[in-house]
Each structure stands twice: as structure tokens, then as C-alpha cells.
Enzyme design. Structure first.
Site, PDB file in Angstrom:
ATOM      1  N   ASN A   9       0.869  -1.182   0.000  1.00 27.43           N
ATOM      2  CA  ASN A   9       0.000   0.000   0.000  1.00 27.43           C
ATOM      3  C   ASN A   9       0.903   1.228   0.000  1.00 27.43           C
ATOM      4  O   ASN A   9       1.524   1.538   1.014  1.00 27.43           O
ATOM      5  CB  ASN A   9      -0.881  -0.050   1.261  1.00 27.43           C
ATOM      6  CG  ASN A   9      -1.683   1.215   1.470  1.00 27.43           C
ATOM      7  OD1 ASN A   9      -1.772   2.073   0.590  1.00 27.43           O
ATOM      8  ND2 ASN A   9      -2.278   1.339   2.649  1.00 27.43           N
ATOM      9  N   LYS A  11       0.044   4.256  -0.234  1.00 25.70           N
ATOM     10  CA  LYS A  11      -0.609   5.429   0.381  1.00 25.70           C
ATOM     11  C   LYS A  11      -0.393   6.658  -0.507  1.00 25.70           C
ATOM     12  O   LYS A  11      -0.380   6.520  -1.727  1.00 25.70           O
ATOM     13  CB  LYS A  11      -0.094   5.628   1.817  1.00 25.70           C
ATOM     14  CG  LYS A  11      -0.183   4.320   2.635  1.00 25.70           C
ATOM     15  CD  LYS A  11       0.044   4.488   4.101  1.00 25.70           C
ATOM     16  CE  LYS A  11      -0.094   3.131   4.780  1.00 25.70           C
ATOM     17  NZ  LYS A  11       0.014   3.213   6.228  1.00 25.70           N
ATOM     18  N   HIS A  91      -9.444   0.993   4.934  1.00 25.08           N
ATOM     19  CA  HIS A  91      -8.172   1.176   5.651  1.00 25.08           C
ATOM     20  C   HIS A  91      -8.402   2.130   6.821  1.00 25.08           C
ATOM     21  O   HIS A  91      -9.201   3.066   6.721  1.00 25.08           O
ATOM     22  CB  HIS A  91      -7.111   1.731   4.699  1.00 25.08           C
ATOM     23  CG  HIS A  91      -5.742   1.727   5.294  1.00 25.08           C
ATOM     24  ND1 HIS A  91      -5.336   2.683   6.205  1.00 25.08           N
ATOM     25  CD2 HIS A  91      -4.702   0.881   5.147  1.00 25.08           C
ATOM     26  CE1 HIS A  91      -4.095   2.404   6.575  1.00 25.08           C
ATOM     27  NE2 HIS A  91      -3.683   1.326   5.953  1.00 25.08           N
ATOM     28  N   GLU A  93      -6.787   4.530   7.884  1.00 23.92           N
ATOM     29  CA  GLU A  93      -6.562   5.945   7.566  1.00 23.92           C
ATOM     30  C   GLU A  93      -7.773   6.539   6.855  1.00 23.92           C
ATOM     31  O   GLU A  93      -8.084   7.722   7.026  1.00 23.92           O
ATOM     32  CB  GLU A  93      -5.273   6.091   6.735  1.00 23.92           C
ATOM     33  CG  GLU A  93      -4.046   5.860   7.621  1.00 23.92           C
ATOM     34  CD  GLU A  93      -2.815   5.353   6.898  1.00 23.92           C
ATOM     35  OE1 GLU A  93      -2.752   5.425   5.657  1.00 23.92           O
ATOM     36  OE2 GLU A  93      -1.898   4.856   7.590  1.00 23.92           O
ATOM     37  N   GLU A 161      -5.191  -5.050  10.564  1.00 21.54           N
ATOM     38  CA  GLU A 161      -4.150  -4.048  10.767  1.00 21.54           C
ATOM     39  C   GLU A 161      -4.415  -3.284  12.059  1.00 21.54           C
ATOM     40  O   GLU A 161      -5.225  -2.339  12.074  1.00 21.54           O
ATOM     41  CB  GLU A 161      -4.133  -3.051   9.604  1.00 21.54           C
ATOM     42  CG  GLU A 161      -3.848  -3.683   8.267  1.00 21.54           C
ATOM     43  CD  GLU A 161      -3.318  -2.647   7.276  1.00 21.54           C
ATOM     44  OE1 GLU A 161      -2.222  -2.875   6.739  1.00 21.54           O
ATOM     45  OE2 GLU A 161      -3.978  -1.621   7.068  1.00 21.54           O
ATOM     46  N   GLY A 167       2.857   2.058  10.716  1.00 23.78           N
ATOM     47  CA  GLY A 167       3.846   3.118  10.582  1.00 23.78           C
ATOM     48  C   GLY A 167       4.597   3.444  11.859  1.00 23.78           C
ATOM     49  O   GLY A 167       5.269   4.471  11.943  1.00 23.78           O
ATOM     50  N   SER A 207       3.620  -2.347  10.245  1.00 25.64           N
ATOM     51  CA  SER A 207       5.064  -2.447  10.488  1.00 25.64           C
ATOM     52  C   SER A 207       5.661  -3.794  10.077  1.00 25.64           C
ATOM     53  O   SER A 207       6.594  -4.286  10.728  1.00 25.64           O
ATOM     54  CB  SER A 207       5.404  -2.105  11.949  1.00 25.64           C
ATOM     55  OG  SER A 207       5.086  -0.740  12.209  1.00 25.64           O
TER      56      SER A 207
HETATM   57  P1  PGA Z   1       3.051   0.131   7.517  1.00 27.44           P
HETATM   58  O1  PGA Z   1       1.556   0.362   6.953  1.00 27.44           O
HETATM   59  O2  PGA Z   1       3.550  -1.162   6.895  1.00 27.44           O
HETATM   60  O3  PGA Z   1       3.823   1.321   7.053  1.00 27.44           O
HETATM   61  O4  PGA Z   1       2.956   0.023   8.995  1.00 27.44           O
HETATM   62  C1  PGA Z   1       0.688  -0.722   6.796  1.00 27.44           C
HETATM   63  C2  PGA Z   1      -0.637  -0.250   6.232  1.00 27.44           C
HETATM   64  O5  PGA Z   1      -1.141   0.798   6.635  1.00 27.44           O
HETATM   65  O6  PGA Z   1      -1.200  -0.917   5.341  1.00 27.44           O
END
Ligand code: PGA
Length: 246
Positions: A9, A11, A91, A93, A161, A167, A207
Site C-alpha cells: 500500500n 498510500k 483502511h 486511515e 491491521e 507506521g 510495520s
Molecule cells: P506500515 O503500513 O507497513 O507502514 O505500517 C501498513 C498499512 O497501513 O497498510
């Protein structure tokens, strides 16, 4: 036997120059024994789909309508038309930044199927919810609300997740990952029956790095990963693809 998935992803990251990373990933993962999905920003979908080979290109969101007066939105049909084969939905976010609800994610999932896209439906608890002991209730409710009744192993992938792991460089323990994935598997089997419930791939996200992917992907009912930061560089992500092959 569920085929593992390494999904990236990107983003809100990536300009045309980043297509070189996709090309490098394609070269380093040719013939990989897992599904590889890269979800770049919408602006790059068409250009990346034109050169992606076996790598599936995906969107990061879609509207539930096919067309209409929705300034700034992209329909599932538009993603498909640009060359996408999948789309991430719900997601955390999107849920946090745009107030997306389970009911909206459910409608978006139906739209993805209508357009012929595989839906990657995301669920996950916040740190406060985990600390309050609400993790399984929260993700169980999100799973129930976000997945339509006609969910199958072919049309949908589910990603767990934990919001606090995205992140941050922090991950749940392997036991905590197993607890959630076993719970999600049991819920899927109860709702959709043995064949469909055992066929739906369950990804872990938050992560995931080349250094922890092998142990996370070996956990019970973890069928691969949804990866943010470590999907941006082909050198990192190809290590995660290798972990998904084993
Ligand atoms: P990350 O994000 O691997 O940077 O922690 C995962 C995600 O939001 O899909």
C-alpha cells in the site's frame, strides 16, 4: 491450501519516477509462488498496470456509485478501466481521515465486485481499544459490518491491521497476531461455511518489514501481509515477497 499474498500500500506516495521501483520489483520477483499486489496512488494506476506483468495493481479506495456528482471520488469501474485488479477498502486511515463507516465499506465492497475487482477489506483496533480489552469485539464488529453476505475467497481478502502498529515500528506479539487471526478465521467459517470461510486469505498489516515477515507469515491463519512503508522500495518489498513464498 491458501496461496499467500504480499500486498503493498503506497498510500499518498509516488510520482512517475516511482514506476522504476515497480519495474525493479517485477524483475526481482518473477515467477514468485505467491500473489503480489501493489496499490499505488490513483494517479499511477494506469501507467503501472501497463508494465506490471503478473503483479496485480490495486486502488486504495473507491466510491460505491459507478458514476455521478461526487467531486474528487473514483469509482470501482474507473479503477478497473485504468487496469486495476484489486482495491483496498476501509483502511484505518480512510476510516479516521474520512469517517468511513462499516456500512460504507460494505457498499464499496459490493462496488468493487460489480466492477470485477478483488476487495481487500481492512479491520483493526486502536491502542485504546486494545488496552481496554476490546480488540476481538471491535474487529469482529468491523468484519461483520464491512463484508457483504456474498463474500467469497475469490472476491475478497481480509486484512487485520492494528491501528497502533501502522507506521510505528511496533507490532503485536506473534501470540496476539495468532489470537486475532484464529478468531477472524472462526468467524468467517461460522458465517460463510467451511469452504469459503477457510478459503478467504487473512493478511496481517502494521510495520511488516523484511526482518519480521518470515515469522509473522508463519503464524496460524496469516496468509501474507499488507505492507505500507516497506512496500515503497523494491529491495525491501522483494524480501517480503520471499517471506510470502515460504
Ligand atoms: P506500515 O503500513 O507497513 O507502514 O505500517 C501498513 C498499512 O497501513 O497498510
Amino acid at each position: 491450501m491458501r496461496r499467500k499474498v504480499a500486498a503493498g500500500n503506497w498510500k499518498m506516495n509516488g510520482l512517475k519516477a516511482s514506476i522504476a521501483e515497480l519495474k525493479a520489483l517485477k524483475a526481482s520477483t518473477a515467477g514468485a509462488n505467491c500473489d503480489i499486489i501493489i496499490c499505488p496512488p490513483a494517479t499511477l494506476i494506469a501507467a503501472m498496470a501497463a508494465v506490471s506483468g503478473d503483479i496485480i495493481i490495486g486502488g486504495q479506495d473507491c466510491h460505491w456509485n459507478e458514476t455521478g456528482a461526487h467531486t474528487g471520488d473514483t469509482s470501482a469501474e474507473m479503477l478497473k478501466d485504468a487496469g486495476a485488479g484489486a482495491v483496498i477498502l476501509g483502511h484505518s486511515e480512510r476510516r479516521a481521515d474520512h469517517g468511513e463507516t462499516d456500512a460504507e465499506v460494505n457498499k464499496k465492497t459490493l462496488a468493487a465486485w460489480r466492477a470485477g475487482l478483488q476487495a481487500i477489506v481492512c479491520v483493526g483496533e486502536t491502542e485504546a481499544q486494545r488496552d481496554a480489552g476490546e480488540t476481538l469485539d471491535v474487529i469482529g464488529g468491523q468484519l461483520d459490518g464491512s463484508t457483504p453476505d456474498a463474500t467469497t475467497a475469490a472476491n475478497t481478502i481480509v486484512a487485520y491491521e492494528p491501528v497502533w502498529a501502522i507506521g510505528t515500528g511496533r507490532t503485536p506479539t506473534l501470540e496476539e497476531v495468532a489470537e486475532v487471526h484464529d478468531y477472524l478465521r472462526a468467524k468467517l467459517v461460522t458465517r460463510f461455511g467451511d469452504e469459503i470461510g477457510n478459503g478467504i486469505r487473512l493478511l496481517y498489516g502494521g510495520s511488516v518489514k523484511p526482518g519480521n515477515a518470515v515469522e509473522i507469515f508463519a503464524v496460524s491463519n496469516v496468509d501474507g501481509g499488507l505492507v505500507g512503508g516497506a512496500s515503497l522500495k523494491a529491495t525491501d518489498f522483494s524480501g517480503i515477497v520471499s517471506a510470502a513464498e515460504s
